[in-house]
Design a protein around this motif. Structure first.
Motif, PDB file in Angstrom:
ATOM      1  N   LEU A   1      12.631 -42.167   2.199  1.00  0.00           N
ATOM      2  CA  LEU A   1      11.320 -42.831   2.301  1.00  0.00           C
ATOM      3  C   LEU A   1      10.382 -42.070   3.223  1.00  0.00           C
ATOM      4  O   LEU A   1       9.182 -41.935   2.942  1.00  0.00           O
ATOM      5  N   GLN A   2      10.905 -41.573   4.332  1.00  0.00           N
ATOM      6  CA  GLN A   2      10.053 -40.870   5.289  1.00  0.00           C
ATOM      7  C   GLN A   2       9.536 -39.556   4.703  1.00  0.00           C
ATOM      8  O   GLN A   2       8.366 -39.217   4.866  1.00  0.00           O
ATOM      9  N   VAL A   3      10.399 -38.835   3.998  1.00  0.00           N
ATOM     10  CA  VAL A   3       9.969 -37.578   3.377  1.00  0.00           C
ATOM     11  C   VAL A   3       8.967 -37.862   2.260  1.00  0.00           C
ATOM     12  O   VAL A   3       7.935 -37.195   2.135  1.00  0.00           O
ATOM     13  N   ALA A   4       9.276 -38.869   1.421  1.00  0.00           N
ATOM     14  CA  ALA A   4       8.380 -39.195   0.308  1.00  0.00           C
ATOM     15  C   ALA A   4       7.029 -39.692   0.806  1.00  0.00           C
ATOM     16  O   ALA A   4       5.997 -39.484   0.154  1.00  0.00           O
ATOM     17  N   GLY A   5       6.996 -40.342   1.953  1.00  0.00           N
ATOM     18  CA  GLY A   5       5.744 -40.848   2.507  1.00  0.00           C
ATOM     19  C   GLY A   5       4.942 -39.802   3.238  1.00  0.00           C
ATOM     20  O   GLY A   5       3.828 -40.090   3.724  1.00  0.00           O
ATOM     21  N   GLY A   6       5.488 -38.606   3.381  1.00  0.00           N
ATOM     22  CA  GLY A   6       4.752 -37.527   4.026  1.00  0.00           C
ATOM     23  C   GLY A   6       4.897 -37.475   5.526  1.00  0.00           C
ATOM     24  O   GLY A   6       4.190 -36.722   6.196  1.00  0.00           O
ATOM     25  N   CYS A   7       5.851 -38.246   6.072  1.00  0.00           N
ATOM     26  CA  CYS A   7       6.054 -38.259   7.524  1.00  0.00           C
ATOM     27  C   CYS A   7       7.555 -38.277   7.804  1.00  0.00           C
ATOM     28  O   CYS A   7       8.131 -39.349   7.999  1.00  0.00           O
ATOM     29  N   PRO A   8       8.203 -37.122   7.806  1.00  0.00           N
ATOM     30  CA  PRO A   8       9.675 -37.093   7.940  1.00  0.00           C
ATOM     31  C   PRO A   8      10.213 -37.702   9.226  1.00  0.00           C
ATOM     32  O   PRO A   8      11.369 -38.119   9.272  1.00  0.00           O
TER      33      PRO A   8
ATOM     34  N   GLU B   1       8.649 -30.735  -1.551  1.00  0.00           N
ATOM     35  CA  GLU B   1       9.482 -30.608  -0.356  1.00  0.00           C
ATOM     36  C   GLU B   1      10.802 -29.931  -0.696  1.00  0.00           C
ATOM     37  O   GLU B   1      11.294 -29.081   0.048  1.00  0.00           O
ATOM     38  N   LYS B   2      11.377 -30.307  -1.852  1.00  0.00           N
ATOM     39  CA  LYS B   2      12.633 -29.698  -2.265  1.00  0.00           C
ATOM     40  C   LYS B   2      12.458 -28.209  -2.530  1.00  0.00           C
ATOM     41  O   LYS B   2      13.293 -27.376  -2.152  1.00  0.00           O
ATOM     42  N   SER B   3      11.359 -27.861  -3.185  1.00  0.00           N
ATOM     43  CA  SER B   3      11.121 -26.451  -3.478  1.00  0.00           C
ATOM     44  C   SER B   3      10.908 -25.651  -2.199  1.00  0.00           C
ATOM     45  O   SER B   3      11.385 -24.516  -2.059  1.00  0.00           O
ATOM     46  N   LEU B   4      10.216 -26.248  -1.212  1.00  0.00           N
ATOM     47  CA  LEU B   4      10.026 -25.582   0.069  1.00  0.00           C
ATOM     48  C   LEU B   4      11.350 -25.386   0.794  1.00  0.00           C
ATOM     49  O   LEU B   4      11.588 -24.338   1.403  1.00  0.00           O
ATOM     50  N   GLN B   5      12.226 -26.415   0.727  1.00  0.00           N
ATOM     51  CA  GLN B   5      13.541 -26.295   1.352  1.00  0.00           C
ATOM     52  C   GLN B   5      14.352 -25.193   0.685  1.00  0.00           C
ATOM     53  O   GLN B   5      15.054 -24.419   1.348  1.00  0.00           O
ATOM     54  N   THR B   6      14.252 -25.109  -0.634  1.00  0.00           N
ATOM     55  CA  THR B   6      14.992 -24.075  -1.357  1.00  0.00           C
ATOM     56  C   THR B   6      14.517 -22.681  -0.966  1.00  0.00           C
ATOM     57  O   THR B   6      15.316 -21.758  -0.742  1.00  0.00           O
TER      58      THR B   6
END
Length: 327
Positions: free
Chosen positions: A147-154, A313-318
């Motif tokens: 939820l925090q990642v999806a909301g833009g505030c990890p 976010e997933k692509s950036l992590q990759t």
């Protein structure tokens, strides 16, 4: 001893026909059919009560007329018969019914804790036994991370209102308050759980003032949202953690998706069991995550922009992982 007008038969084959209810002094007629025997015959006489009934003295007189000792046919009840009669008098069914054992008193213990935020590591009460089944901590931690990642505030949740359906211990709603939510509505139908578990947990964590408790069934709240929640009905977050065997997930999710409690930017967290089919959408929301933890599954629905953000976010992590490996 009962008396009837049926024939009286003995091993002597004495056939006696009489109307015992008659007041006639005449002796009944009988016929004797001799049968050779080497031992003294036993005599069995049965009485069935006639319509008018016979007094004990009349029964004795009748036996004496045929040469029998009336005292031999007046026997006391056996101990077994007496015991059965007493049982019948007590229960009315011929068998003593033992009263049901009273249920043991419900108790609590502290096995849960707040995982993050202002109230981190504070222990929470939960009911012993399977009456209340709180969300596992590993599932709860994964849900809030998504939820925090999806909301833009990890680092924390976006400020907003949270609706905790089937709240039980209040573990999910308290976690939300600890991580940045401004208000939580708890829905729990069990008054004992509310008084002995949920409210003490809110007092202990210091979130009672920003909490609203609804002691009603979830179905009733969904049907009459305006009455319970007010005009400002839509929530930013909704958690759904029902007892697995007591709900139909298809019906429940249909009620939630068609409710005014769900807005265009609402996130819905659903805990569900193995072998349960969950749709890819819930009203205007899409499924942004579906994780498995043993026999427990976690589905999260949200707005489409959150799905795109999570993919980015997933692509950036990759990309970051590849750079680290190459370096």
């Amino acid at each position: 001893m009962a008396v009837s007008s049926s024939p009286i038969v003995s091993p002597l084959l004495i056939n006696i026909r009489t109307n015992l209810s008659s007041s006639s002094p005449e002796l009944p007629r009988f016929s004797i059919f001799p049968k050779p025997t080497s031992r003294k015959p036993a005599v069995v006489i049965s009485f069935c009560k006639s319509r008018d009934g016979l007094a004990n003295e009349e029964k004795k007189l009748l036996l004496e007329r045929y040469g029998y000792d009336a005292n031999e046919f007046v026997s006391e009840l056996s101990p077994k018969t007496t015991r059965r009669r007493k049982e019948f008098q007590k229960t009315g069914k011929g068998k003593q019914v033992s009263p049901e054992d009273p249920k043991p008193p419900r108790t609590t213990h502290k096995l849960l804790q707040v995982l993050g935020g202002k109230a981190r590591r504070k222990k929470l009460l939960s009911a012993k036994g399977m009456d209340v089944r709180p969300m596992m901590e590993v599932v709860k931690g994964a849900a809030f991370d998504i939820l925090q990642v999806a909301g833009g505030c990890p680092a924390s949740l976006r400020p907003g209102r949270w609706l905790d359906l089937y709240s039980g211990t209040g573990s999910v709603g308290i976690e939300a308050l600890s991580r940045g939510c401004s208000e939580v509505h708890f829905v729990e139908m069990d008054p004992w759980v509310v008084s002995n578990v949920l409210r003490p947990n809110l007092e202990w964590t210091g979130f009672l003032d920003v909490s609203v408790i609804h002691t009603v069934r979830v179905e009733n709240l969904l049907e009459r949202a305006v009455q319970f929640v007010g005009k400002d009905q839509s929530f930013d977050y909704i958690s759904v953690t029902p007892p697995y065997t007591k709900v139909d997930y298809g019906v429940l999710m249909d009620q939630i998706s068609s409710s005014a409690l769900v807005g265009e930017d609402t996130f819905i967290v659903v805990e569900y069991p193995l072998r349960t089919d969950m749709l890819d959408s819930c009203g205007c929301l899409v499924k942004i995550a579906d994780r498995r933890f043993g026999r427990t599954h976690l589905a999260i629905y949200g707005p489409r922009w959150a799905l795109k953000r999570r993919k980015s976010e997933k692509s950036l992590q990759t990309v970051a992982e590849k750079i680290q490996m190459e370096g």
